[in-house]
Design an enzyme around this catalytic site. Sequence first.
Site, PDB file in Angstrom:
ATOM      1  CG  HIS A  86     -69.921 110.303  52.351  1.00  0.00           C
ATOM      2  ND1 HIS A  86     -70.008 111.068  53.498  1.00  0.00           N
ATOM      3  CD2 HIS A  86     -70.958 110.707  51.565  1.00  0.00           C
ATOM      4  CE1 HIS A  86     -71.037 111.890  53.414  1.00  0.00           C
ATOM      5  NE2 HIS A  86     -71.629 111.688  52.245  1.00  0.00           N
ATOM      6  CD  GLU A  88     -64.481 110.110  54.087  1.00  0.00           C
ATOM      7  OE1 GLU A  88     -64.175 111.243  54.471  1.00  0.00           O
ATOM      8  OE2 GLU A  88     -65.449 109.898  53.320  1.00  0.00           O
ATOM      9  CB  CYS A 111     -69.787 113.322  57.449  1.00  0.00           C
ATOM     10  SG  CYS A 111     -70.295 111.677  56.854  1.00  0.00           S
ATOM     11  CB  CYS A 114     -67.306 108.776  56.980  1.00  0.00           C
ATOM     12  SG  CYS A 114     -68.043 108.863  55.337  1.00  0.00           S
TER      13      CYS A 114
END
Length: 360
Positions: A86, A88, A111, A114
């Site tokens: 992801h 992040e 999410c 993360c």
Amino acid sequence: MKNNKKEKVIPREDYIPWDECFMRIANTIAERSKDPSTQAGAVVVDKNNVVVGLGYNGLPRGVKTNDFPWERNGEFLKTKYPYICHAEENAIYNANKSVKNCKIYCNLFPCNECAKVIIQTGIKEIIFESDKYHNDNPYVASRKLLDASGIKYHQYISNIYSNKENQKLDNKIILGLTGLIGSGKGSSAEYLIKKYKVDYFSFSNILLEIIREMGLKNIRENHQKLSTSLRNKFGQDIISQGILKKVMNSRKKIIVLEAIRRKEDLSSFSDFPTYLIYINGGSPKQRFERIKKREERNEDLTKSWEKFKKEGLKETEKSISGLLKLSDFVIDNTKSLKNLENNLDKMIGKIKNDFKSMFK
């Protein structure tokens, strides 16, 4: 005689604020993503507003793009989800120094996975743009983790797409969901998000963010007091004006607005084709049983049948019952979940038929 005095040059005052600057960077770096369905971007910034890390969603370094699936649906190992890093995570991994006490700007709310990385590396604040997956389990879990760890988070919508002159106002359809407590507005929104990939914004979620920032308890009474206070001080459309900015920034054709409580809530969206949808959730007993499964949002009402009846009667006497007469669709939710979904499918079919040119 000539006046040789030069006019003093002053610095301009219309420069963009830091939040706008970093959210634009997050949206720009997101364009590097090869993901065909979701382009996410993130920027890590230190206390001096210096960028220390950038990231977007994609496969790990050295992994060839075409060697792994990009599907969203199907068997887990045949979708993109087990393999993607992801935005992040990548922004943190790519940082050129410690991210402790930094802020992270994301164009999507992080999410739960993360959130764990953010917590463990010492980031102190999250500024996000879109919260379209708010009710999905990974994001419910993420908020629980962030709240427990004391990390602040708030929403900021970039102005880059918000100028009406640069928007096609006829390329979005607004679906406003209304109904009594526990009628199934949330379940309806979740289904529309999952099946039709709509964008989603909630009046209740905006109030919830403010309540958290103020350190107040997440109970219905506080929601009602805050809503009344904001509307009395800034006008009945104050919350919808905030959501309008998000709608203007959305790239989706269908926008779902949940928790419409007054006709004024839709007044800000008069430039768009707008439908008011009343969810009929059945008897008070049916609705009480339904909200017991959604404790995060109704923690004070699930404990007492008497309190629920009292709140339900108050709401019936107010404006929501009046919205039934103004609604374009009445969706029955007195039977099974499948029946609710079928009714929503029929509604979407009718709307798409009304706007055939948009859905070619």
